[in-house]
Design a protein around this motif. Structure first.
Motif, PDB file in Angstrom:
ATOM      1  N   ARG A 127       0.866  -1.192   0.000  1.00 16.57           N
ATOM      2  CA  ARG A 127       0.000   0.000   0.000  1.00 16.57           C
ATOM      3  C   ARG A 127       0.898   1.236   0.000  1.00 16.57           C
ATOM      4  O   ARG A 127       1.872   1.305   0.745  1.00 16.57           O
ATOM      5  N   VAL A 128       0.571   2.211  -0.847  1.00 17.21           N
ATOM      6  CA  VAL A 128       1.253   3.504  -0.788  1.00 17.21           C
ATOM      7  C   VAL A 128       0.342   4.464  -0.030  1.00 17.21           C
ATOM      8  O   VAL A 128      -0.887   4.365  -0.107  1.00 17.21           O
ATOM      9  N   THR A 129       0.953   5.364   0.694  1.00 15.25           N
ATOM     10  CA  THR A 129       0.193   6.297   1.522  1.00 15.25           C
ATOM     11  C   THR A 129       0.852   7.671   1.496  1.00 15.25           C
ATOM     12  O   THR A 129       2.074   7.773   1.359  1.00 15.25           O
ATOM     13  N   ALA A 130       0.041   8.725   1.588  1.00 13.20           N
ATOM     14  CA  ALA A 130       0.542  10.100   1.654  1.00 13.20           C
ATOM     15  C   ALA A 130      -0.395  10.892   2.551  1.00 13.20           C
ATOM     16  O   ALA A 130      -1.612  10.661   2.544  1.00 13.20           O
ATOM     17  N   GLY A 131       0.165  11.817   3.325  1.00 13.97           N
ATOM     18  CA  GLY A 131      -0.696  12.562   4.221  1.00 13.97           C
ATOM     19  C   GLY A 131      -0.083  13.828   4.762  1.00 13.97           C
ATOM     20  O   GLY A 131       1.068  14.157   4.514  1.00 13.97           O
ATOM     21  N   TYR A 132      -0.926  14.548   5.509  1.00 14.25           N
ATOM     22  CA  TYR A 132      -0.557  15.809   6.146  1.00 14.25           C
ATOM     23  C   TYR A 132      -1.113  15.818   7.563  1.00 14.25           C
ATOM     24  O   TYR A 132      -2.226  15.331   7.802  1.00 14.25           O
ATOM     25  N   GLY A 133      -0.371  16.377   8.489  1.00 14.09           N
ATOM     26  CA  GLY A 133      -0.846  16.540   9.856  1.00 14.09           C
ATOM     27  C   GLY A 133      -0.048  17.606  10.563  1.00 14.09           C
ATOM     28  O   GLY A 133       0.947  18.114  10.048  1.00 14.09           O
ATOM     29  N   ALA A 177       4.427  22.161  14.531  1.00 13.00           N
ATOM     30  CA  ALA A 177       5.088  21.343  13.511  1.00 13.00           C
ATOM     31  C   ALA A 177       4.034  20.865  12.524  1.00 13.00           C
ATOM     32  O   ALA A 177       3.032  20.264  12.912  1.00 13.00           O
ATOM     33  N   SER A 178       4.232  21.168  11.245  1.00  4.75           N
ATOM     34  CA  SER A 178       3.372  20.668  10.167  1.00  4.75           C
ATOM     35  C   SER A 178       4.151  19.620   9.397  1.00  4.75           C
ATOM     36  O   SER A 178       5.297  19.843   9.028  1.00  4.75           O
ATOM     37  N   THR A 179       3.525  18.459   9.160  1.00  6.86           N
ATOM     38  CA  THR A 179       4.224  17.329   8.557  1.00  6.86           C
ATOM     39  C   THR A 179       3.545  16.873   7.279  1.00  6.86           C
ATOM     40  O   THR A 179       2.335  16.653   7.260  1.00  6.86           O
ATOM     41  N   PHE A 180       4.324  16.734   6.208  1.00  3.53           N
ATOM     42  CA  PHE A 180       3.888  16.094   4.970  1.00  3.53           C
ATOM     43  C   PHE A 180       4.690  14.803   4.857  1.00  3.53           C
ATOM     44  O   PHE A 180       5.909  14.824   4.994  1.00  3.53           O
ATOM     45  N   GLY A 181       4.010  13.677   4.587  1.00  3.65           N
ATOM     46  CA  GLY A 181       4.727  12.419   4.514  1.00  3.65           C
ATOM     47  C   GLY A 181       4.180  11.491   3.451  1.00  3.65           C
ATOM     48  O   GLY A 181       3.034  11.636   3.007  1.00  3.65           O
ATOM     49  N   ALA A 182       4.998  10.531   3.035  1.00  3.06           N
ATOM     50  CA  ALA A 182       4.594   9.505   2.071  1.00  3.06           C
ATOM     51  C   ALA A 182       5.397   8.245   2.354  1.00  3.06           C
ATOM     52  O   ALA A 182       6.534   8.318   2.831  1.00  3.06           O
ATOM     53  N   GLY A 183       4.774   7.091   2.073  1.00  3.17           N
ATOM     54  CA  GLY A 183       5.484   5.856   2.340  1.00  3.17           C
ATOM     55  C   GLY A 183       4.828   4.640   1.742  1.00  3.17           C
ATOM     56  O   GLY A 183       3.842   4.737   1.004  1.00  3.17           O
ATOM     57  N   VAL A 184       5.389   3.486   2.087  1.00  5.97           N
ATOM     58  CA  VAL A 184       4.905   2.187   1.624  1.00  5.97           C
ATOM     59  C   VAL A 184       4.692   1.309   2.848  1.00  5.97           C
ATOM     60  O   VAL A 184       5.535   1.272   3.746  1.00  5.97           O
ATOM     61  N   ARG A 185       3.569   0.600   2.865  1.00  5.38           N
ATOM     62  CA  ARG A 185       3.272  -0.363   3.927  1.00  5.38           C
ATOM     63  C   ARG A 185       3.157  -1.742   3.292  1.00  5.38           C
ATOM     64  O   ARG A 185       2.527  -1.901   2.250  1.00  5.38           O
ATOM     65  N   CYS A 186       3.742  -2.746   3.912  1.00  2.00           N
ATOM     66  CA  CYS A 186       3.679  -4.119   3.412  1.00  2.00           C
ATOM     67  C   CYS A 186       2.876  -4.977   4.376  1.00  2.00           C
ATOM     68  O   CYS A 186       3.038  -4.864   5.598  1.00  2.00           O
ATOM     69  N   MET A 187       2.004  -5.839   3.820  1.00  4.08           N
ATOM     70  CA  MET A 187       1.161  -6.729   4.604  1.00  4.08           C
ATOM     71  C   MET A 187       1.240  -8.137   4.027  1.00  4.08           C
ATOM     72  O   MET A 187       1.739  -8.331   2.927  1.00  4.08           O
ATOM     73  N   ALA A 224       4.443  -3.718   8.088  1.00  2.00           N
ATOM     74  CA  ALA A 224       5.763  -3.095   8.235  1.00  2.00           C
ATOM     75  C   ALA A 224       5.915  -2.123   7.084  1.00  2.00           C
ATOM     76  O   ALA A 224       5.475  -2.398   5.967  1.00  2.00           O
ATOM     77  N   GLY A 225       6.489  -0.978   7.360  1.00  2.00           N
ATOM     78  CA  GLY A 225       6.629   0.004   6.297  1.00  2.00           C
ATOM     79  C   GLY A 225       7.759   0.966   6.539  1.00  2.00           C
ATOM     80  O   GLY A 225       8.381   0.989   7.605  1.00  2.00           O
ATOM     81  N   ILE A 226       8.005   1.762   5.515  1.00  3.36           N
ATOM     82  CA  ILE A 226       9.014   2.807   5.581  1.00  3.36           C
ATOM     83  C   ILE A 226       8.416   4.055   4.946  1.00  3.36           C
ATOM     84  O   ILE A 226       7.717   3.966   3.939  1.00  3.36           O
ATOM     85  N   SER A 227       8.654   5.201   5.575  1.00  4.59           N
ATOM     86  CA  SER A 227       8.103   6.465   5.084  1.00  4.59           C
ATOM     87  C   SER A 227       9.138   7.562   5.179  1.00  4.59           C
ATOM     88  O   SER A 227      10.092   7.481   5.953  1.00  4.59           O
ATOM     89  N   TRP A 228       8.900   8.598   4.415  1.00  4.88           N
ATOM     90  CA  TRP A 228       9.708   9.813   4.453  1.00  4.88           C
ATOM     91  C   TRP A 228       8.767  10.957   4.789  1.00  4.88           C
ATOM     92  O   TRP A 228       7.631  11.002   4.284  1.00  4.88           O
ATOM     93  N   ALA A 229       9.190  11.883   5.631  1.00  4.84           N
ATOM     94  CA  ALA A 229       8.360  13.035   5.984  1.00  4.84           C
ATOM     95  C   ALA A 229       9.224  14.280   6.104  1.00  4.84           C
ATOM     96  O   ALA A 229      10.381  14.217   6.508  1.00  4.84           O
ATOM     97  N   THR A 230       8.620  15.392   5.741  1.00  5.98           N
ATOM     98  CA  THR A 230       9.256  16.678   5.954  1.00  5.98           C
ATOM     99  C   THR A 230       8.452  17.412   7.015  1.00  5.98           C
ATOM    100  O   THR A 230       7.218  17.447   6.961  1.00  5.98           O
ATOM    101  N   VAL A 231       9.147  17.943   7.994  1.00  9.01           N
ATOM    102  CA  VAL A 231       8.517  18.595   9.139  1.00  9.01           C
ATOM    103  C   VAL A 231       8.914  20.069   9.122  1.00  9.01           C
ATOM    104  O   VAL A 231      10.097  20.406   9.100  1.00  9.01           O
ATOM    105  N   SER A 232       7.900  20.943   9.121  1.00  6.01           N
ATOM    106  CA  SER A 232       8.125  22.381   9.137  1.00  6.01           C
ATOM    107  C   SER A 232       7.749  22.911  10.517  1.00  6.01           C
ATOM    108  O   SER A 232       6.583  22.874  10.904  1.00  6.01           O
TER     109      SER A 232
END
Length: 178
Positions: free
Chosen positions: A63-69, A86-96, A106-114
Motif C-alpha cells: 500500500r502507498v500512503t501520503a498525508g498531512y498533519g 510542527a506541520s508534517t507532509f509524509g509519504a510511504g509504503v506499507r507491506c502486509m 511493516a513500512g518505511i516512510s519519508w516526511a518533511t517537518v516544518s
C-alpha cells in the motif's frame, strides 16, 4: 548503527520475506477496495497529533500512503509566551501479508517537518523536532480491512533520525472500490 535503527532493520528483515513469499491463493479485502482515506491519530504521518491520509493498495501486499498533519505545543512561563507548531507532509509504503484481511504491517516512510515558533523567548521541540527537517521512519503494527471497506490499524512509528524517537499510532479509515 543506533539501537533504534538496528531494531527497525531486524523487524523489516523478518517481515519482508513473509510478505513477499507467504502468498495465499485467495486475495484479501485490500484488492476489493483499493483507494482509501484514514485519520491517523498520534502519528501518521509522523510526527502529528491528527493527520489526514490518502492510500492506495497497489497489490495485495503493498500500500502507498501520503498525508498531512500537525501538532502544536503552547509554552508559557516567566518571560516566555508563545507556541511551537510542527506541520508534517509524509509519504510511504506499507507491506502486509497477502491473503490476510487482518495482517501484521511493516513500512518505511519519508516526511518533511516544518517547525514554526511564535511568541517571545520560546524554545523547545515538537515531536522531537526543534527546527524544520526531513526524516525517514519505520512503521510496525497491524492492519485490518473489512470487505465493506472499514479499516483499522495500530502500531508504532519509529524515526530513523537520531534523537527523535517514536510514537504509537491508531488509524481509522474507509476504502472504496474503483
Amino acid at each position: 548503527m543506533t539501537g533504534n535503527l538496528r531494531s527497525a532493520v531486524f523487524v523489516l528483515l523478518i517481515l519482508i520475506p513473509t510478505v513477499l513469499f507467504g502468498q495465499d491463493s485467495e486475495q484479501s479485502n485490500r484488492m476489493k477496495n483499493r483507494l482509501g482515506v484514514h485519520a491517523g491519530l498520534l502519528g501518521d504521518p509522523f510526527p502529528t497529533l491528527v493527520g489526514g491520509n490518502v492510500n492506495y493498495n497497489v497489490t495485495d501486499f503493498a500500500r502507498v500512503t501520503a498525508g498531512y498533519g500537525s501538532i502544536s505545543v503552547s509554552v508559557s512561563g516567566t518571560g516566555t509566551s508563545g507556541e511551537l507548531t510542527a506541520s508534517t507532509f509524509g509519504a510511504g509504503v506499507r507491506c502486509m501479508v497477502p491473503g490476510w484481511n487482518f495482517s501484521p504491517v511493516a513500512g518505511i516512510s519519508w516526511a518533511t517537518v516544518s517547525v514554526t515558533v511564535s511568541g517571545t523567548g520560546v524554545i523547545g521541540t515538537v515531536g522531537g523536532f526543534g527546527a524544520s527537517a526531513s526524516h525517514m521512519y519505520a512503521t510496525f503494527g497491524f492492519d485490518w480491512q473489512t470487505g465493506a471497506g472499514f479499516n483499522l490499524g495500530a502500531g508504532y512509528n519509529l524515526s530513523l533520525k537520531s534523537g527523535v524517537g517514536g510514537l504509537p499510532y491508531i488509524n481509522l479509515g474507509w476504502y472504496f472500490s474503483l
